[in-house]
Motif scaffolding. Sequence first.
Motif, PDB file in Angstrom:
ATOM      1  N   TRP A 252       0.808  -1.220   0.000  1.00  0.00           N
ATOM      2  CA  TRP A 252       0.000   0.000   0.000  1.00  0.00           C
ATOM      3  C   TRP A 252       0.842   1.270   0.000  1.00  0.00           C
ATOM      4  N   ILE A 253       2.021   1.173   0.608  1.00  0.00           N
ATOM      5  CA  ILE A 253       2.854   2.376   0.665  1.00  0.00           C
ATOM      6  C   ILE A 253       3.201   2.833  -0.748  1.00  0.00           C
ATOM      7  N   ILE A 254       3.381   1.862  -1.652  1.00  0.00           N
ATOM      8  CA  ILE A 254       3.750   2.207  -3.031  1.00  0.00           C
ATOM      9  C   ILE A 254       2.580   2.910  -3.719  1.00  0.00           C
ATOM     10  N   ILE A 255       1.379   2.463  -3.399  1.00  0.00           N
ATOM     11  CA  ILE A 255       0.207   3.138  -3.969  1.00  0.00           C
ATOM     12  C   ILE A 255       0.178   4.580  -3.481  1.00  0.00           C
ATOM     13  N   GLY A 256       0.469   4.758  -2.195  1.00  0.00           N
ATOM     14  CA  GLY A 256       0.519   6.116  -1.638  1.00  0.00           C
ATOM     15  C   GLY A 256       1.538   6.954  -2.365  1.00  0.00           C
ATOM     16  N   VAL A 257       2.704   6.366  -2.588  1.00  0.00           N
ATOM     17  CA  VAL A 257       3.794   7.128  -3.197  1.00  0.00           C
ATOM     18  C   VAL A 257       3.531   7.395  -4.674  1.00  0.00           C
ATOM     19  N   THR A 258       3.004   6.392  -5.384  1.00  0.00           N
ATOM     20  CA  THR A 258       2.883   6.568  -6.832  1.00  0.00           C
ATOM     21  C   THR A 258       1.582   7.229  -7.261  1.00  0.00           C
ATOM     22  N   ILE A 259       0.624   7.331  -6.374  1.00  0.00           N
ATOM     23  CA  ILE A 259      -0.626   7.986  -6.760  1.00  0.00           C
ATOM     24  C   ILE A 259      -0.812   9.319  -6.018  1.00  0.00           C
ATOM     25  N   PHE A 260      -0.745   9.282  -4.707  1.00  0.00           N
ATOM     26  CA  PHE A 260      -0.991  10.530  -3.962  1.00  0.00           C
ATOM     27  C   PHE A 260       0.153  11.524  -4.140  1.00  0.00           C
ATOM     28  N   GLN A 261       1.389  11.017  -4.029  1.00  0.00           N
ATOM     29  CA  GLN A 261       2.519  11.944  -4.056  1.00  0.00           C
ATOM     30  C   GLN A 261       2.626  12.737  -5.364  1.00  0.00           C
ATOM     31  N   PRO A 262       2.497  12.096  -6.543  1.00  0.00           N
ATOM     32  CA  PRO A 262       2.605  12.905  -7.762  1.00  0.00           C
ATOM     33  C   PRO A 262       1.521  13.974  -7.863  1.00  0.00           C
ATOM     34  N   ILE A 263       0.318  13.626  -7.427  1.00  0.00           N
ATOM     35  CA  ILE A 263      -0.766  14.617  -7.508  1.00  0.00           C
ATOM     36  C   ILE A 263      -0.417  15.821  -6.631  1.00  0.00           C
TER      37      ILE A 263
ATOM     38  N   LEU B  14      -6.676   9.367  14.917  1.00  0.00           N
ATOM     39  CA  LEU B  14      -7.417   8.301  15.608  1.00  0.00           C
ATOM     40  C   LEU B  14      -8.607   7.839  14.772  1.00  0.00           C
ATOM     41  N   ALA B  15      -9.319   8.802  14.210  1.00  0.00           N
ATOM     42  CA  ALA B  15     -10.479   8.437  13.393  1.00  0.00           C
ATOM     43  C   ALA B  15     -10.016   7.645  12.170  1.00  0.00           C
ATOM     44  N   THR B  16      -8.908   8.066  11.574  1.00  0.00           N
ATOM     45  CA  THR B  16      -8.367   7.365  10.403  1.00  0.00           C
ATOM     46  C   THR B  16      -8.033   5.922  10.759  1.00  0.00           C
ATOM     47  N   ALA B  17      -7.447   5.761  11.946  1.00  0.00           N
ATOM     48  CA  ALA B  17      -7.058   4.414  12.373  1.00  0.00           C
ATOM     49  C   ALA B  17      -8.263   3.498  12.447  1.00  0.00           C
ATOM     50  N   SER B  18      -9.377   4.044  12.893  1.00  0.00           N
ATOM     51  CA  SER B  18     -10.541   3.176  13.036  1.00  0.00           C
ATOM     52  C   SER B  18     -11.073   2.750  11.672  1.00  0.00           C
TER      53      SER B  18
ATOM     54  N   LYS C  50      -8.985  -3.823   7.582  1.00  0.00           N
ATOM     55  CA  LYS C  50      -8.920  -3.754   6.118  1.00  0.00           C
ATOM     56  C   LYS C  50      -7.526  -4.041   5.595  1.00  0.00           C
ATOM     57  N   ARG C  51      -6.541  -4.129   6.469  1.00  0.00           N
ATOM     58  CA  ARG C  51      -5.157  -4.419   6.088  1.00  0.00           C
ATOM     59  C   ARG C  51      -4.648  -3.435   5.040  1.00  0.00           C
ATOM     60  N   ALA C  52      -5.126  -2.208   5.128  1.00  0.00           N
ATOM     61  CA  ALA C  52      -4.694  -1.207   4.149  1.00  0.00           C
ATOM     62  C   ALA C  52      -4.374   0.086   4.870  1.00  0.00           C
ATOM     63  N   GLU C  53      -3.931  -0.055   6.106  1.00  0.00           N
ATOM     64  CA  GLU C  53      -3.766   1.151   6.913  1.00  0.00           C
ATOM     65  C   GLU C  53      -2.780   2.126   6.291  1.00  0.00           C
ATOM     66  N   VAL C  54      -1.718   1.595   5.654  1.00  0.00           N
ATOM     67  CA  VAL C  54      -0.707   2.493   5.095  1.00  0.00           C
ATOM     68  C   VAL C  54      -1.325   3.358   3.996  1.00  0.00           C
ATOM     69  N   ALA C  55      -2.132   2.746   3.139  1.00  0.00           N
ATOM     70  CA  ALA C  55      -2.764   3.513   2.062  1.00  0.00           C
ATOM     71  C   ALA C  55      -3.727   4.532   2.637  1.00  0.00           C
ATOM     72  N   ILE C  56      -4.481   4.129   3.655  1.00  0.00           N
ATOM     73  CA  ILE C  56      -5.489   5.035   4.206  1.00  0.00           C
ATOM     74  C   ILE C  56      -4.828   6.232   4.869  1.00  0.00           C
ATOM     75  N   TYR C  57      -3.809   5.984   5.708  1.00  0.00           N
ATOM     76  CA  TYR C  57      -3.250   7.166   6.351  1.00  0.00           C
ATOM     77  C   TYR C  57      -2.319   7.957   5.455  1.00  0.00           C
ATOM     78  N   ASN C  58      -1.799   7.322   4.404  1.00  0.00           N
ATOM     79  CA  ASN C  58      -1.081   8.107   3.404  1.00  0.00           C
ATOM     80  C   ASN C  58      -2.041   9.031   2.675  1.00  0.00           C
ATOM     81  N   ALA C  59      -3.205   8.474   2.331  1.00  0.00           N
ATOM     82  CA  ALA C  59      -4.207   9.303   1.652  1.00  0.00           C
ATOM     83  C   ALA C  59      -4.589  10.478   2.546  1.00  0.00           C
ATOM     84  N   ALA C  60      -4.791  10.189   3.847  1.00  0.00           N
ATOM     85  CA  ALA C  60      -5.177  11.256   4.776  1.00  0.00           C
ATOM     86  C   ALA C  60      -4.077  12.311   4.869  1.00  0.00           C
ATOM     87  N   MET C  61      -2.835  11.851   4.950  1.00  0.00           N
ATOM     88  CA  MET C  61      -1.710  12.804   5.047  1.00  0.00           C
ATOM     89  C   MET C  61      -1.646  13.718   3.825  1.00  0.00           C
TER      90      MET C  61
END
Lengths: 249, 316, 265
Positions: free
Chosen positions: A16-27, C163-167, C172-183
């Motif tokens: 998932w970190i790669i998705i964060g880096v390759t999708i969110f970061q470029p935008i 905290l809300a993001t964590a919940s 979903k096993r996608a916490e990294v994507a979710i909190y990256n999106a939030a960041m």
Amino acid sequence: MLVCARLQMAEIRTAWIIIGVTIFQPIVFLLVALLPSADRSAEAGTRVAVGVALSVSWSATAWGSASVLRRERAMGTLARALAGLVDARLIVLGKGLGASLLSTVWALATLAVTLVALRQPVSLANPGWLLLGFAVLLASGSAVGLLIGSVFVLTRYGPQVTAFLTFPVILLGGMLIPPEILPPPLTWVSALISLRWLQEYLVTSAAGSPNLAALGYAVVLTVGYAAAGIGLFGGIVDRSRREGTLDLT
Amino acid sequence: MEHAVEVEAVGRTFPISGGKQLQALEDVSFVVGLGEVVGLLGVNGAGKTTLTKILATLLLPSSGAARVMGYDVVADTRGVRTSMSVILGGDRGLYNRISGRENLAFFGMLAGVSRRDLRERIPLMLDQVNLADAADRRVETYSKGMRQRLHVAIGLLSRPQVLLLDEPTVGLDPLEADRLRETIHQLRREGTSILLTSHLLLDVERLADRVVMLDQGRVTADLPLRKFAGLAGYAAVVTLTYRGALDLARSLPAGAAVDRHTHEGELSTLVLKLREWSGDLFGALGRLVDDVQIQDIDVRPARLEEAFATLSARRP
Amino acid sequence: MTSPEYAAERWWRAGRIVRFGFLQYRADNPPRIVLAAIWPRLIFQTVFWVLLGFVAAGDEGARFAYVGAVATVLTLGGLAGMSDVPVDDKYAGTYSRLLAGLTPPTLVFFGRGVAQLAMSVVEMLVAFVAAGLLSGQWRTMLELVPLLPMYLVIALTMSAMGLATASFCVGKRAEVAIYNAAMYLVILCSGAFIPRGTLPVLDVIGSVLPATHGLLAVRSALADEPWLAELSLEAAVGAGWLVLAFYLFTAQTARSRRTGSDSFS
């Protein structure tokens, strides 16, 4: 090595970190660099888009190496990779190639969509030369993956170390921040980062007059990274075996 | 209050693909008396973990009711959690990068142990589970057995009146396992009621007063230990090693069945299963072997696993 | 137990939970990693944003970006770090223990999150000073010193969103994507680097995100304009995220008992 590259691509499709880096970061990088700027010309757009693509490719390569090694450690396959008959360096090189390839493709796709949405013009005068530049970028990414991998077999704090590595390179690599505005001692550091030369080459290629000298510098640096990575990785693994400091769990 | 644990017609279903329901527990009823140790047996998927989770207030039953020390597991979770402790065991369930002592203190505090009790009991518990020397090391450096012992210490820290033990000796070496069994004996002497889930029938054989057998979510047996062992279909196994010739067709006593009869050179081995312990039957056996030269003889009661295997094999 | 004793015991429990959060933080981020990796990263990151602001809009752009970049430092410890608090239990398999305890898991997460909040403020201060000096923004830095309490409010809001993001993450096993999106959402929409009014859709999203109103308050204070209303809005946004986090965790706990999904393990 190609098997490892394919494996890596399969792995990072679910990292998932790669998705964060390759999708969110470029935008985010693209919008932050373009929107406050008064210069919205095709030339400025190209410079920023190439800079973002290279920055994202670098981040994804770093995170790709870190997250896959982290995952291998978690699954207990890192020890097997290091103890196998195939040279572990080939495995890590292959994984670096896979991470660079997939993340660059994703980042370019995201950039294209964002640029269209922003109606930001860019120049693409010489696609063949551009492709050559991206091929060197992939090679550079693989070599750097090997260098980073040397660190990650020693520490369990891969994410923190990766996060530390990403911004200095983005800052000093001349992709989004022109080296001219950096203090003089840092300009010298910047010259050792292949991405800086690739940025120059890709921007000039897009404008129709590729700077082949810049491409040459990037190739030389890539070969240097690969040689350093091969030596360092082997040395660190051997020393760690002797001293029992491999962090495999 | 007569019972520490009361389970009344408890059922639990889980939705599965295709809109169907999986019946994990169906009409399960049994009790655990005060100070009693009950072994909960069953093959994988029999419903033991589901039942343990319901009693531990981690899962709601779909039907029926369950009480721990008189507290309802649905309506009065606080009462249940105050009087009961669950030891789930395994490699997980601990903060790996934190020391054993800090894990113990944190989970003890969450279980409601007071500040003073925590201070007094942590060293005692660490001693009791033989972790005093390793207490300040990170849990990630612990062996499987040490982790298991830490789970046990966490479970016992709050001095529960009722203890749910799930596979307590898994991962322990024989000495550690014996030590833990002794701890459980001690708890029982102090009046703690225990529901013990284990695949290691030796644990149940040594610790339990009674056995409840679950199969496909239903109770198939609820008997005192000795009677449960009798479900094997025989009471004892006799193994004879002898020289000479036996005429089994003519002289095998009623109530004995041949399980195995093998020959190797001059030596023969005969394994007989006896339906019951009786003087007449053993007398008849003595007459059977009058004409042969006995090398070795072994008589043992039927084992729990034999009863378990027999019951498990009776599945529809 | 008498009433004062009971109260003292409760405070002691709260203290133990907070202390445990610090222990976990230190275990996950030992001092050498904080000093050698986390802090330098945040300093470089802040300098990068300031220089990017300079490239895009000159000196004024750099000053604008510095004010925003200091707040975005909080997205690491305050938002992503806070999201990790319950995720730790997911990976350690300790959620069932929390659930079987007498203190509600929601309160345990909130208590353990205090360490993340505190460390995110320390990180922000380090980046504030070091990046301010390195990027030549020392004059803006000095102007911001009396306004640091406003950043503290932003830190609280950011942590509440964490905290809300964590919940949302657990199960979903996608916490990294979710909190990256939030960041990245906060970086993009809070007005940290893109001035409000540039792209209306960003402003709409940003109005319910941490840092947006807080940064408006900071910028207003720097321009000697009224700032209290915006700061109050920032606090209100934080309260909203906190209530949402509380509700989501409580609902997760109830769902876990109902379905046996054991989302955290």
